[in-house]
Design a protein around this motif. Sequence first.
Motif, mmCIF file in Angstrom:
data_model
loop_
_atom_site.group_PDB
_atom_site.id
_atom_site.type_symbol
_atom_site.label_atom_id
_atom_site.label_comp_id
_atom_site.label_asym_id
_atom_site.label_seq_id
_atom_site.Cartn_x
_atom_site.Cartn_y
_atom_site.Cartn_z
ATOM 1 N N ILE A 152 -35.101 44.872 7.569
ATOM 2 C CA ILE A 152 -34.420 44.189 8.352
ATOM 3 C C ILE A 152 -35.004 44.403 9.778
ATOM 4 C CG2 ILE A 152 -32.943 46.650 8.773
ATOM 5 C CD1 ILE A 152 -31.092 44.713 10.621
ATOM 6 N N ASP A 153 -35.734 43.794 10.326
ATOM 7 C CA ASP A 153 -35.992 44.202 11.215
ATOM 8 C C ASP A 153 -35.855 43.279 13.094
ATOM 9 O OD1 ASP A 153 -38.004 45.884 12.953
ATOM 10 O OD2 ASP A 153 -39.630 45.461 12.332
ATOM 11 N N SER A 154 -36.136 43.882 13.801
ATOM 12 C CA SER A 154 -36.547 43.189 15.537
ATOM 13 C C SER A 154 -37.470 42.708 15.822
ATOM 14 C CB SER A 154 -35.055 43.512 15.969
ATOM 15 O OG SER A 154 -36.138 44.642 16.279
ATOM 16 N N LYS A 178 -34.167 39.478 21.465
ATOM 17 C CA LYS A 178 -34.824 39.632 20.213
ATOM 18 C C LYS A 178 -33.961 39.079 18.916
ATOM 19 C CE LYS A 178 -34.478 44.923 21.109
ATOM 20 N NZ LYS A 178 -33.902 46.603 20.726
ATOM 21 N N HIS A 180 -33.334 39.150 15.452
ATOM 22 C CA HIS A 180 -33.319 40.112 14.791
ATOM 23 C C HIS A 180 -32.740 39.339 13.125
ATOM 24 C CE1 HIS A 180 -31.711 44.410 15.612
ATOM 25 N NE2 HIS A 180 -32.254 44.256 14.304
ATOM 26 N N ASP A 201 -31.639 48.080 19.143
ATOM 27 C CA ASP A 201 -31.066 47.630 17.340
ATOM 28 C C ASP A 201 -30.751 48.323 16.100
ATOM 29 O OD1 ASP A 201 -34.244 46.415 18.477
ATOM 30 O OD2 ASP A 201 -34.963 47.972 16.984
ATOM 31 N N GLY A 204 -27.654 45.734 17.771
ATOM 32 C CA GLY A 204 -28.243 44.275 16.909
ATOM 33 C C GLY A 204 -27.972 44.392 15.595
ATOM 34 N N ALA A 205 -28.228 45.791 14.685
ATOM 35 C CA ALA A 205 -27.908 46.091 13.246
ATOM 36 C C ALA A 205 -26.620 45.470 12.656
ATOM 37 C CB ALA A 205 -28.842 46.751 12.897
ATOM 38 N N LEU A 208 -25.538 41.977 12.828
ATOM 39 C CA LEU A 208 -25.897 40.948 12.190
ATOM 40 C C LEU A 208 -25.232 41.459 10.771
ATOM 41 C CD1 LEU A 208 -28.585 38.897 11.679
ATOM 42 C CD2 LEU A 208 -29.743 40.760 11.233
ATOM 43 N N TYR A 228 -33.852 52.647 13.363
ATOM 44 C CA TYR A 228 -32.262 52.561 12.633
ATOM 45 C C TYR A 228 -31.222 53.689 12.355
ATOM 46 C CZ TYR A 228 -33.428 47.399 13.301
ATOM 47 O OH TYR A 228 -34.002 46.381 13.290
#
Length: 331
Positions: A152-154, A178, A180, A201, A204-205, A208, A228
């Motif tokens: 996972i990344d943005s 962003k 994601h 992040d 947002g994670a 997601l 994270y």
Amino acid sequence: MRQAMVSSAPVRSQSSESPRAQQMRGCLKTLALRVLHGGPWAMLPRKPYPSDLTDEEYALIEPLLPACKSGKPQGGRPEKHPRREILNGIRYVVRSGCAWRLMPHDLPPWGSTYFYFRKWKQDDTWNQIHTLLREQVRMTEKRDPEPSAAIIDSQSVKTTEVGGERGYDSGKKVKGRKRHLLVDVLGLVLAVLVHPANIQDRDGARALLERIQDAFPRLELIWADGAYAGVLLQWVAQLRKCNPLRMELIKRKKGVKGFQLLPHRWKVERTFAWLGRHRRMSKDYEKLPQTGEALIHVIMIGLMLRRRAAAAAVGSGHPACGPLASPVPGG
């Protein structure tokens, strides 16, 4: 004598015609060519663009497209433009980065092209096609259709004056949104979320991963970077009652300066690089975040079609190399 009189008669050249007459002549010529090629709305032969689908790629995606409504009992108006040309128009916009209204005239009208893109975004067609192709590509690579690990990344990108949701990422000094991504070890997208850049992040994670809470039952491990860290690790462990997830942080080694290749994290960065090859992704030009998510699906669909077509060309004999026969329902 008669021949001399005919030869001496003044001949009106085409250049002496009025602009209106020349325009009408061109329209009649174009209409005649369209009738010869299948009807007044038929597409004329043209030189291919680099973004066009090949015959092998279109043979793979054609069975997955929603059925035409004109063939259903409730009826519907026949389609004016071939589905292949509609897809070519969408791919041209994504690859070149031009506005919809600036599409070339030898492709279908921008209104018809955007209509299908928007329609397939709203009924989740792009996501369904993307999911089917991802599973097939994983099978081609001798892997299980469902992943067991992900990264996972943005990525923060600027927006334009179009409007819509946006925010300021103080870490990257970017005002925009962003992107994601959650990808597998092959770099294929498992889930995507576009949100304002001011959302951290970790938050947002959460949004997601909530989308895939009931998906990917084999998924056990998610690699992430130090952004994270914190309570998100405990939240991920409690996200599922069955088949719990585990998030593992991969951080840079202390005291090491300059570039450092980190295990697994480079795979999601490679996916961002794939997206960056398409000029429509240089910024977020869309008003709705959902449109940006659909464009990412379109890009990844093109990438996976190219991989499957290449695998079919070498004749590996794997079942995934054959034509797909699972059309997307609805549409």
